[in-house]
Design an enzyme around this catalytic site. Structure first.
Site, mmCIF file in Angstrom:
data_model
loop_
_atom_site.group_PDB
_atom_site.id
_atom_site.type_symbol
_atom_site.label_atom_id
_atom_site.label_comp_id
_atom_site.label_asym_id
_atom_site.label_seq_id
_atom_site.Cartn_x
_atom_site.Cartn_y
_atom_site.Cartn_z
ATOM 1 N N ASN A 9 27.645 -5.122 26.195
ATOM 2 C CA ASN A 9 26.985 -5.069 24.890
ATOM 3 C C ASN A 9 26.423 -6.455 24.598
ATOM 4 O OD1 ASN A 9 26.168 -4.752 22.243
ATOM 5 N ND2 ASN A 9 28.237 -4.619 21.399
ATOM 6 N N LYS A 11 24.630 -7.438 22.183
ATOM 7 C CA LYS A 11 24.547 -7.746 20.752
ATOM 8 C C LYS A 11 23.183 -8.387 20.440
ATOM 9 C CE LYS A 11 29.549 -7.936 20.420
ATOM 10 N NZ LYS A 11 30.720 -8.473 19.716
ATOM 11 N N HIS A 95 30.054 0.778 16.222
ATOM 12 C CA HIS A 95 30.652 -0.520 16.546
ATOM 13 C C HIS A 95 31.152 -1.175 15.260
ATOM 14 C CE1 HIS A 95 31.042 -4.693 17.880
ATOM 15 N NE2 HIS A 95 31.080 -4.223 19.114
ATOM 16 N N GLU A 97 30.963 -4.037 14.082
ATOM 17 C CA GLU A 97 29.995 -4.890 13.378
ATOM 18 C C GLU A 97 29.008 -4.051 12.581
ATOM 19 O OE1 GLU A 97 30.596 -8.180 16.871
ATOM 20 O OE2 GLU A 97 28.748 -6.992 16.842
ATOM 21 N N GLU A 167 38.217 -0.586 20.144
ATOM 22 C CA GLU A 167 37.910 -2.004 19.981
ATOM 23 C C GLU A 167 38.695 -2.556 18.788
ATOM 24 O OE1 GLU A 167 33.881 -2.766 18.842
ATOM 25 O OE2 GLU A 167 34.014 -1.333 17.209
ATOM 26 N N GLY A 173 35.229 -11.103 19.857
ATOM 27 C CA GLY A 173 34.600 -12.406 19.697
ATOM 28 C C GLY A 173 35.530 -13.500 19.228
ATOM 29 N N SER A 212 37.162 -8.826 23.694
ATOM 30 C CA SER A 212 37.308 -10.048 24.499
ATOM 31 C C SER A 212 37.762 -9.743 25.925
ATOM 32 C CB SER A 212 38.270 -11.032 23.815
ATOM 33 O OG SER A 212 37.746 -11.486 22.580
ATOM 34 N N GLY A 234 30.625 -10.787 24.785
ATOM 35 C CA GLY A 234 30.093 -12.067 25.224
ATOM 36 C C GLY A 234 30.114 -12.273 26.721
#
Length: 252
Positions: A9, A11, A95, A97, A167, A173, A212, A234
Site C-alpha cells: 500500500n 499510500k 483502511h 486512515e 490492521e 506507521g 508495520s 512503508g
C-alpha cells in the site's frame, strides 16, 4: 491450503520517475514462479502507469480506495469500473486512515466493498482496533462490529474470493508491530466469526496482517497458521524490504 498474498500500500507516495525505478527494481527481484501472490496498491493517478509497467508480469496492482457509487454526480469519486478498466485486480476498502481521517463509517465501507465486487475487483476489507481500544480489552468487540457490518449486510458469501486485512491501528506507521501471537489471536477470531456463518468460506478466506510489516518480522508473522500474508505500508516503498517480505511469503 490458502496461498500467501503480499500487497504493498503506497499510500500518498510516488512519482512517475520514482514509480518506474521502484517497479523496475521489483521486476528484477520478484521471481516469475511461486505460490504467493504479489501486488501494489497505488494512488489513482498512477494506475495507468503501473498497468503499463506491470502488464504481463507476476506483480498485480490495485487501488487504495473505491467509491461506493458506480457513476453520477459525485465530484472527486473514482468508481470500481474505472479502476477495473485500468487492469487493477484489487481495491482496498476501510483502511483505518480512511475511517479515521475521512469519515468512512462501517456502513460506507460495506457499500464500498459491494461496489468493488460489482466491478469485478477483489476487495481488501480492512478492520482493526486502536491502542486505546486494545488497552480496554475491546479488540474483539471492535472486530465483531466492523466485520459484523459486512456479514449482516451481505452474508458470508460476499467474502468468497475477497480478502480481509487485520490492521491494528496502533501498529500502523508507528514502528510497533503486533506480536505473532497477537496477530494469530485476532486472525483466529476473525475466521471463527466468519465460520459462524459459513465454515467453508471461513476456511478459504485470505486474512492478511497489516501493521508495520517488515523484512525482519515477516517470516515469523507469516508462519502463523491463520496469517495468510501481509498488507504492507512503508516497507513497500523500499525495494529491499518488499522483496524480503515477498521471499518470506514464498518460504512459508
Amino acid at each position: 491450503m490458502r496461498s500467501k498474498v503480499v500487497v504493498g500500500n503506497w499510500k500518498l507516495n510516488g512519482s512517475l520517475s520514482g514509480n518506474e525505478t521502484l517497479l523496475g527494481a521489483l521486476l528484477r527481484e520478484i521471481p516469475g514462479t511461486g505460490s504467493a501472490a504479489c501486488a501494489v496498491c497505488v494512488p489513482f493517478p498512477y494506475l495507468a502507469q503501473v498497468q503499463e509497467l506491470l502488464r504481463g508480469s507476476r506483480i498485480e496492482w490495485g487501488s487504495q480506495d473505491c467509491s461506493r457509487f458506480d457513476q453520477g454526480a459525485y465530484t472527486g469519486e473514482v468508481s470500481g469500473r474505472m479502476i477495473a478498466e485500468l487492469g487493477a485486480r484489487y481495491a482496498i476498502v476501510g483502511h483505518s486512515e480512511r475511517r479515521t481521517l475521512f469519515g468512512d463509517t462501517d456502513a460506507i465501507v460495506v457499500e464500498k466493498y459491494a461496489a468493488a465486487r460489482r466491478a469485478g475487483l477483489t476487495p481488501i476489507f480492512c478492520i482493526g482496533e486502536t491502542l486505546e481500544q486494545r488497552d480496554r480489552g475491546e479488540t474483539e468487540a471492535v472486530l465483531e462490529r466492523q466485520l459484523g457490518a459486512l456479514l449482516k449486510a451481505s452474508g458470508a458469501a460476499v467474502l468468497e474470493g475477497g480478502i480481509v486485512a487485520y490492521e491494528p491501528v496502533w501498529a500502523i506507521g508507528t514502528g510497533k508491530t503486533a506480536t505473532s501471537k497477537q496477530a494469530e489471536e485476532a486472525h483466529v477470531f476473525i475466521r471463527q466469526r466468519i465460520s459462524g456463518h459459513d465454515a467453508a468460506i471461513a476456511g478459504n478466506v485470505t486474512i492478511l496482517y497489516g501493521g508495520s510489516v517488515k523484512g525482519s518480522n515477516a517470516a515469523e508473522l507469516f508462519a502463523m497458521p491463520n496469517v495468510d500474508g501481509g498488507l504492507v505500508g512503508g516497507a513497500s516503498l523500499v525495494k529491499e524490504e518488499f522483496v524480503a517480505i515477498w521471499r518470506a511469503a514464498l518460504a512459508t
